[in-house]
Design a protein around this motif. Structure first.
Motif, short mmCIF file in Angstrom:
data_model
loop_
_atom_site.label_atom_id
_atom_site.label_comp_id
_atom_site.label_asym_id
_atom_site.label_seq_id
_atom_site.Cartn_x
_atom_site.Cartn_y
_atom_site.Cartn_z
N GLY A 65 55.10 -21.68 93.38
CA GLY A 65 55.89 -22.55 92.50
C GLY A 65 57.39 -22.48 92.69
O GLY A 65 58.14 -23.15 91.97
N CYS A 71 62.49 -17.20 91.47
CA CYS A 71 61.49 -18.08 90.86
C CYS A 71 62.11 -19.02 89.81
O CYS A 71 61.45 -19.95 89.37
CB CYS A 71 60.38 -17.26 90.19
SG CYS A 71 60.90 -16.44 88.66
N ASN A 76 53.78 -20.75 88.53
CA ASN A 76 55.05 -20.17 88.98
C ASN A 76 54.96 -18.64 88.94
O ASN A 76 54.85 -18.06 87.85
CB ASN A 76 56.19 -20.64 88.07
CG ASN A 76 56.33 -22.15 88.10
OD1 ASN A 76 55.60 -22.85 87.39
ND2 ASN A 76 57.22 -22.65 88.92
#
Lengths: 160, 285
Positions: A44, A103, A133
């Motif tokens: 993600g 992230c 994610n």
């Protein structure tokens, strides 16, 4: 081949090889907030909004995005021309939801999609919203807290 | 780079044009809905992608025959469709919440999911149990049971999936889905589904499926047969689950051993049937 994208509100005509992914194209033209992670749809880090839904840009051919709107993390701030951060970005900063930060762009994009379609999510719905994610630093507690707080803030400003 | 020999990406506006391209280009052409499987493909054979997204095949419609889902409808669009909210107690919605994560569900299409036929597919396991029909176009339109598509993949060469139909069922019918995976969003180690139609409390129609065995989902006819004409209770459910455990072909792979899967078949079928039994007797979960 020629494709047309509207990236963060700006219409662009671009050359792209038929097999090029949206991830590679976006980074090639300077949107480095779109992170290259697993390139297999698992982490993600490369998430962007395609029209108004979160997608892994590593799994989208640039050609498929032809004629569509793409929003990267760079396009979230200052959407109202004041340059202010998006409430999700603010909440991530204020509530310590960022550690290494790799992230964060993808997770923020996922949260923006979630809150656009579900302004008052439960913690379980937040977990599902960011389930695509991966974060290897934080353990997700701070991100979930930040998204909950951003949701509250967005609901309050919608009421005003 | 994946798709290193890709030369053309085409988005036809007409189904006949899409079909012509597939016929003309033969094995060098692939049809895509979301395209997420093919993006990572290293196959040197693929030279043409035919994207169906301009064919107005993104819809979920309530019809008198059931719920019709267009081939390019994304899993998210299906999950959010009002027509499926209460279809068989929301079983499709419940299953889709367990498929991947939102960024994948926003890309993956119904047609692509059925055509790719991944053995772990949660969608296929449930759709087979629900008796889904698929509409194929190869110059003429025809509707076939989804199970036929997997019995003979030749049905797709060359043909394009345009729609799936989830049949309408009368009152007294219930369905359930069960997935075993490391986390809720992981690929299934094993999945099960069932559909039970009843008359005067007895099972009149029974469809049981198990997938990710690690092969593609199949019907479990022997286990289903034992329930016909009987009431769902602890005894009949236990018998059906036991037969499913004995008759389902399972084997080892990197996710689980065959022996472990065999026990999951038992647990999955038992839980699905128990869930359906509660639904039919009006007990909330």
């Amino acid at each position: 081949m020629k494709i047309e994208l509207i990236v963060n509100g700006k219409q662009q005509e671009l050359d792209s090889a038929p097999g090029e992914t949206l991830l590679h194209l976006l980074r090639r033209i300077g949107y480095k907030g779109v992170k290259k992670g697993c390139e297999s749809g698992d982490c993600g880090a490369c998430a962007v909004l395609l029209d108004d839904r979160v997608v892994n840009s590593c799994l989208v051919l640039a050609a498929k995005a032809d004629g569509h709107r793409v929003t990267t993390v760079e396009g979230l701030a200052g959407q109202d021309k004041t340059g202010e951060l998006h409430p999700v970005q603010e909440a991530f900063l204020e509530h310590g939801a960022v550690q290494c930060g790799y992230c964060s762009p993808g997770m923020i994009i996922a949260a923006v999609d979630l809150l656009a379609h579900n302004p008052n999510p439960s913690d379980q719905e937040i977990k599902e919203g960011i389930s695509g994610n991966l974060c290897r630093c934080t353990g997700y507690v701070k991100q979930i807290e930040a998204i909950r707080i951003a949701a509250e803030k967005m609901r309050k400003s919608a009421d005003v | 780079m994946a798709l290193s020999n890709l030369k053309e990406y085409v988005r036809p506006d007409e189904l006949d044009v899409a079909l012509s391209l597939v016929k003309e280009r033969g094995t060098s052409a692939r049809v895509i809905g979301g395209g997420i499987d093919l993006v990572r493909s290293s196959s040197p054979d693929i030279e043409t992608l035919v994207d169906l997204s301009h064919l107005s095949l993104s819809y979920v419609r309530q019809t008198d025959k059931g719920v019709a889902i267009g081939a390019t409808t994304t899993l998210t669009e299906i999950l959010e469709a009002p027509a499926l909210e209460n279809y068989l107690q929301g079983v499709v919605v419940e299953m889709l919440h367990q498929v991947g994560a939102p960024p994948l569900r926003n890309l993956a299409s119904m047609g692509g999911t059925l055509a790719s036929a991944h053995p772990w597919s949660d969608v296929i396991t449930l759709f087979l149990a629900l008796g889904a029909q698929v509409t194929l176009y190869n110059g003429v339109t025809r509707m076939v049971p989804l199970s036929d598509l997997y019995a003979s993949r030749a049905l797709l060469s060359p043909a394009i999936i345009t729609e799936a139909l989830l049949p309408a069922y009368a009152k007294g019918t219930a369905a359930a889905f069960m997935k075993f995976s490391r986390t809720k969003f992981d690929i299934a180690i094993l999945n099960c589904a069932c559909l039970i139609s009843t008359q005067n409390g007895d099972c009149k129609g029974v469809r049981l499926t198990a997938g990710g065995t690690p092969q593609l989902a199949t019907l479990l006819p022997a286990a289903a047969e034992v329930l016909l004409g009987r009431r769902l209770n602890q005894t009949s459910i236990g018998q059906a689950a036991g037969i499913a455990r004995e008759t389902t072909l399972v084997r080892d792979d990197l996710r689980a051993s065959g022996n472990y899967r065999r026990e999951l078949v038992y647990a999955g079928v038992k839980r699905c049937l128990t869930c359906v039994s509660r639904q039919l007797s009006g007990v909330s979960q």
